[in-house]
Design an enzyme around this catalytic site. Structure first.
Site, PDB file in Angstrom:
ATOM      1  N   ASP A  20       0.860  -1.184   0.000  1.00 14.98           N
ATOM      2  CA  ASP A  20       0.000   0.000   0.000  1.00 14.98           C
ATOM      3  C   ASP A  20       0.896   1.234   0.000  1.00 14.98           C
ATOM      4  O   ASP A  20       1.432   1.623   1.035  1.00 14.98           O
ATOM      5  CB  ASP A  20      -0.913  -0.002   1.234  1.00 14.98           C
ATOM      6  CG  ASP A  20      -1.852   1.207   1.251  1.00 14.98           C
ATOM      7  OD1 ASP A  20      -1.649   2.137   0.435  1.00 14.98           O
ATOM      8  OD2 ASP A  20      -2.772   1.217   2.096  1.00 14.98           O
ATOM      9  N   HIS A 135      -5.554  12.357  13.607  1.00 14.18           N
ATOM     10  CA  HIS A 135      -6.657  12.185  12.644  1.00 14.18           C
ATOM     11  C   HIS A 135      -7.768  11.289  13.182  1.00 14.18           C
ATOM     12  O   HIS A 135      -8.837  11.206  12.605  1.00 14.18           O
ATOM     13  CB  HIS A 135      -6.137  11.579  11.338  1.00 14.18           C
ATOM     14  CG  HIS A 135      -5.143  12.435  10.629  1.00 14.18           C
ATOM     15  ND1 HIS A 135      -5.416  13.735  10.268  1.00 14.18           N
ATOM     16  CD2 HIS A 135      -3.856  12.198  10.236  1.00 14.18           C
ATOM     17  CE1 HIS A 135      -4.341  14.263   9.668  1.00 14.18           C
ATOM     18  NE2 HIS A 135      -3.383  13.347   9.653  1.00 14.18           N
ATOM     19  N   ASP A 172       2.012  19.419  12.932  1.00 13.02           N
ATOM     20  CA  ASP A 172       2.038  18.411  11.868  1.00 13.02           C
ATOM     21  C   ASP A 172       1.543  19.091  10.588  1.00 13.02           C
ATOM     22  O   ASP A 172       0.752  20.021  10.651  1.00 13.02           O
ATOM     23  CB  ASP A 172       1.122  17.250  12.271  1.00 13.02           C
ATOM     24  CG  ASP A 172       1.173  16.086  11.303  1.00 13.02           C
ATOM     25  OD1 ASP A 172       1.832  15.079  11.620  1.00 13.02           O
ATOM     26  OD2 ASP A 172       0.544  16.169  10.213  1.00 13.02           O
ATOM     27  N   HIS A 174      -0.406  17.952   8.381  1.00 17.83           N
ATOM     28  CA  HIS A 174      -1.800  17.627   8.042  1.00 17.83           C
ATOM     29  C   HIS A 174      -2.742  18.227   9.082  1.00 17.83           C
ATOM     30  O   HIS A 174      -2.365  18.420  10.234  1.00 17.83           O
ATOM     31  CB  HIS A 174      -2.005  16.109   8.020  1.00 17.83           C
ATOM     32  CG  HIS A 174      -1.142  15.393   7.033  1.00 17.83           C
ATOM     33  ND1 HIS A 174       0.030  14.767   7.384  1.00 17.83           N
ATOM     34  CD2 HIS A 174      -1.292  15.209   5.696  1.00 17.83           C
ATOM     35  CE1 HIS A 174       0.578  14.212   6.308  1.00 17.83           C
ATOM     36  NE2 HIS A 174      -0.211  14.472   5.269  1.00 17.83           N
ATOM     37  N   ASP A 265       6.291  16.052   9.590  1.00 19.76           N
ATOM     38  CA  ASP A 265       6.099  16.054   8.142  1.00 19.76           C
ATOM     39  C   ASP A 265       5.980  17.488   7.633  1.00 19.76           C
ATOM     40  O   ASP A 265       5.897  17.737   6.442  1.00 19.76           O
ATOM     41  CB  ASP A 265       4.883  15.204   7.737  1.00 19.76           C
ATOM     42  CG  ASP A 265       3.702  15.369   8.671  1.00 19.76           C
ATOM     43  OD1 ASP A 265       3.670  16.361   9.431  1.00 19.76           O
ATOM     44  OD2 ASP A 265       2.800  14.504   8.652  1.00 19.76           O
ATOM     45  N   TYR A 305       8.059  11.680   8.073  1.00 20.60           N
ATOM     46  CA  TYR A 305       8.345  10.474   7.294  1.00 20.60           C
ATOM     47  C   TYR A 305       9.687  10.483   6.601  1.00 20.60           C
ATOM     48  O   TYR A 305      10.064   9.505   5.983  1.00 20.60           O
ATOM     49  CB  TYR A 305       7.192  10.237   6.300  1.00 20.60           C
ATOM     50  CG  TYR A 305       5.870  10.253   7.040  1.00 20.60           C
ATOM     51  CD1 TYR A 305       5.493   9.182   7.850  1.00 20.60           C
ATOM     52  CD2 TYR A 305       5.044  11.383   7.029  1.00 20.60           C
ATOM     53  CE1 TYR A 305       4.328   9.221   8.596  1.00 20.60           C
ATOM     54  CE2 TYR A 305       3.868  11.429   7.767  1.00 20.60           C
ATOM     55  CZ  TYR A 305       3.530  10.340   8.556  1.00 20.60           C
ATOM     56  OH  TYR A 305       2.380  10.388   9.307  1.00 20.60           O
TER      57      TYR A 305
HETATM   58  N1  Q9C Z   1      -0.435  12.327  -0.709  1.00 21.51           N
HETATM   59  C1  Q9C Z   1      -0.077  11.706   9.722  1.00 21.51           C
HETATM   60  O1  Q9C Z   1       0.827  12.402   9.326  1.00 21.51           O
HETATM   61  N2  Q9C Z   1      -2.081  10.199   2.929  1.00 21.51           N
HETATM   62  N3  Q9C Z   1      -0.945  11.148   8.871  1.00 21.51           N
HETATM   63  C2  Q9C Z   1      -2.259  11.411   2.256  1.00 21.51           C
HETATM   64  C3  Q9C Z   1      -1.548  12.532   0.180  1.00 21.51           C
HETATM   65  C4  Q9C Z   1      -2.437  10.127   4.309  1.00 21.51           C
HETATM   66  C5  Q9C Z   1      -0.831  11.382   7.469  1.00 21.51           C
HETATM   67  C6  Q9C Z   1      -2.011  11.240   0.784  1.00 21.51           C
HETATM   68  C7  Q9C Z   1      -1.485  10.832   5.209  1.00 21.51           C
HETATM   69  C8  Q9C Z   1      -1.783  10.598   6.666  1.00 21.51           C
HETATM   70  C9  Q9C Z   1      -0.225  11.444  11.164  1.00 21.51           C
HETATM   71 ZN    ZN Z   2       0.928  14.463   9.237  1.00 23.50          ZN
END
Ligand code: Q9C
Ligand code: ZN
Length: 624
Positions: A20, A135, A172, A174, A265, A305
């Site tokens: 994935d 999230h 973060d 996001h 990130d 990441y």
């Molecule tokens: N390219 C956290 O950083 N994918 N979660 C997004 C966009 C999900 C991130 C795809 C990213 C989740 C905790």
């Molecule tokens: Zn994130």
């Protein structure tokens, strides 16, 4: 020990068991790499190391539904195929047989950290956890998150420790929509998040991530969203966001505890964020938050990441928590136009809810952030040439940081006190140097000739000691100092200090006056570029109006932005007598509370400077 590091090796157990591409970045190495760097830099050893415990089901129930917790409990015995099928019911989630255990440890680590801080066992700390949490929702996993670690910790702090005001800072990249949903109608939890948004074209694609989502009902104004509409945001943009949005609101809110949803990130090199903030930026962000809530700051890992960028950024946060001076910020200090637009739109949306956003600069509102810009940054695809270029830039920035650390190992923060007029009464903490010496008589007399007020014996003696202290600071022997000088000699002494510093080659000075102090007339900036002097003032909150002449030029937002990039060589700060005593009592290295003074939003950025020596900026404080 002042800083806790909460961790448990078991949290490396969960991992992706099938293909994935979206989920593969959330790997066990995230924790092991960060921990290894902490060890390598000798930081782990300086913390109180706590082994994470599992959160109880009752604790999980503070945020999550019993059905959801049961569902997760059941995942421990599922086959890989069943796990994959269940994962598919959520957006960007994978389950592993160890997920339930890991996620309970992650939530438990956050709880343990909050308990350690709120019981006074430590001042602050970091929980290194996975899976992340911000999230996740009442009955849903989302975006690699299973239990909402920070939200659970906030509920716990309210319930078990009776707190009434908690600030959550989500840096973060996001949007932590899970935290937003949980607290959107709760005025006791102020949730701030910045996030990659791109006018709604970035995951999780939510309308409610925009700046105009401010909370519901009683909670209106307690959700603060700052959407980034372009990638490439860097140190200047992040600092600007703190200075112009988060900190004014946070000071007004006056939290009892600060929780950081600390995702990295948002740092350079990260494939998700595509942002450019360098690791030392996170030291500065942490320091800025340490002036709140008496320094009770709990950081809990979320995303991040790029293993190298993540690890260095984690180290920078721990260094700041431990009280080490921050490295100067690198890179351009001019925020992006798009960042200013975003900042403007949050300020506009939050303006009805926060006085501190109304005070200064009633600048007209630019485009609302949902306005679609014509030249949107084209998406950067992994593996493409743009992505490669960004990666190269990131690794260059990261290795230069390592070089800097190597060249400039953290200097011990040393504060000296020159006792002049106040001698007898002061009891000094052990780590403060008591300075006995004076500058050579000839030097002192030469400088004293500039002002009549310095001719008297007492003033002259004081000046000799101040100059000696200043010389120590300019030579780098001590990082900051406090000196007392008789009242009528304060302004002339300050004038001499400024001139002496300039003659030593200082290029930028920041002068901050506490209380009434007139700016030396012939140092007023008359447009001669570049002004070497920034002049600012703090005054007593209870005095009806600020002293007329002491504030001829308060720092402009631009100067605030420049300031972190160019730490001043000298901070001259006249103190009232009782504030010196207060400083003695609190010892160096901690935030100083000046009795009768309450920092206003405009003052927060340099209140930070009152902590001894962050930014590696030497400072001299003159009590008036
Ligand atoms: N390219 C956290 O950083 N994918 N979660 C997004 C966009 C999900 C991130 C795809 C990213 C989740 C905790
Ligand atoms: Zn994130």
């Amino acid at each position: 020990m002042r800083t806790a590091l909460v961790y448990h090796e078991d949290m490396t157990a969960a991992q992706l068991l099938w293909e994935d591409p979206e989920c593969e970045i959330e790997r066990p190495e995230r924790l092991t790499a960060a921990l290894e760097r902490l060890r390598q830099w000798g930081l782990e050893q300086r913390c109180l190391q706590l082994a994470a415990r599992e959160a109880s089901e009752a604790e999980l129930g503070l945020v999550h539904s019993p059905e959801y917790v049961s569902l997760l409990r059941g995942t421990q015995t599922l086959s890989t195929r069943e796990l994959q099928a269940l994962s598919g019911q959520y957006d960007a989630v994978y389950f592993h047989p160890s997920t339930f255990h890991c996620a309970r440890l992650a939530a438990g680590a956050a709880l343990q950290l909050v308990d350690a801080v709120l019981t006074g066992a430590v001042h602050n700390g970091l929980a290194l956890v996975r899976p992340p949490g911000h999230h996740s929702q009442r009955a849903a996993a989302n975006g690699f998150c299973v239990f909402n670690n920070v939200a659970i910790a906030a509920k716990h702090a309210k319930q078990r420790h009776g707190l009434h005001r908690i600030l959550i800072v989500d840096w973060d990249v996001h949007h932590g929509q899970g935290i937003q949903y949980i607290f959107e109608d709760d005025p006791s939890v102020l949730y701030f998040s910045w996030h990659r948004y791109e006018h709604g074209h970035f995951w999780p694609y939510l309308r409610e991530s925009d700046a105009d989502a401010v909370g519901q009902g009683q909670g209106r104004g307690f959700t603060v969203n700052l959407p980034w509409n372009q990638v490439g945001m860097g140190n200047a943009d992040y600092v600007a966001a703190f200075l112009h949005v988060l900190l004014p609101v946070a000071f007004e809110f006056d939290p009892e505890l600060v929780l950081i949803s600390a995702g990295f990130d948002s740092a350079i090199g990260d494939p998700e964020g595509q942002m450019r903030a360098t690791p030392e930026c996170f030291s500065h962000l942490t320091q800025l938050l340490q002036v709140l809530a008496g320094g009770r700051v709990c950081a809990v890992l979320e995303g991040g990441y790029h293993l190298e960028s993540l690890s260095q950024s984690v180290c920078m946060v721990v260094k700041a928590l431990l009280g080490d001076p921050a490295l100067p910020l690198s890179g351009p200090m001019e925020p992006h136009h798009s960042a200013l637009e975003s900042i403007q739109s949050v300020r506009a949306a939050q303006n009805p809810h926060w006085k501190s956003l109304r005070q200064q600069g009633s600048t007209p509102i630019l485009n609302p952030s949902t306005y679609s810009l014509e030249q949107r940054a084209s998406p950067v695809s992994p593996g493409g040439p743009k992505f490669k270029a960004a990666e190269a830039q990131a690794s260059a920035a990261l290795s230069s940081l390592l070089d800097q650390l190597h060249l400039n190992p953290t200097l011990p923060v040393r504060t000296a006190v020159a006792l002049t007029a106040l001698d007898a009464a002061l009891v000094l903490p052990a780590d403060v140097l008591r300075q006995e010496g004076s500058a050579p008589q000839e030097e002192t007399r030469a400088w004293a000739r500039l002002h009549e007020a310095l001719a008297q014996d007492k003033a002259l003696t004081a000046l000799g000691k101040v100059l000696h202290l200043l010389n120590g600071i300019l030579d780098g022997q001590v990082s900051s100092g406090i000196a007392a000088t008789p009242e009528p000699a304060a302004a002339p002494t300050l004038d001499v200090v400024i001139r002496r510093s300039l003659s030593h080659g200082a290029r930028r000075l920041l002068c901050v006056a506490v209380g009434q102090l007139d700016r030396p007339a012939d140092l007023a900036d008359d447009g001669s570029p570049p002004p070497p002097l920034l002049w600012s003032g703090l005054w007593r909150a209870n005095s009806s109006s600020p002293p007329a002449r002491a504030h001829s030029s308060l720092l402009t937002p631009r100067a605030c932005l420049l300031y972190p990039a160019h730490p001043p060589r000298v901070l001259a700060l006249p103190w009232k007598e009782e504030s010196v005593a207060e400083h003695q009592r609190q010892g160096s290295g901690r935030p100083i509370h000046v009795p009768g003074l309450r920092a206003t939003a405009r003052d927060y950025w340099w209140v930070r400077e009152l902590r001894s020596g962050p930014c590696a900026a030497p400072g001299l404080w003159l009590p008036a």
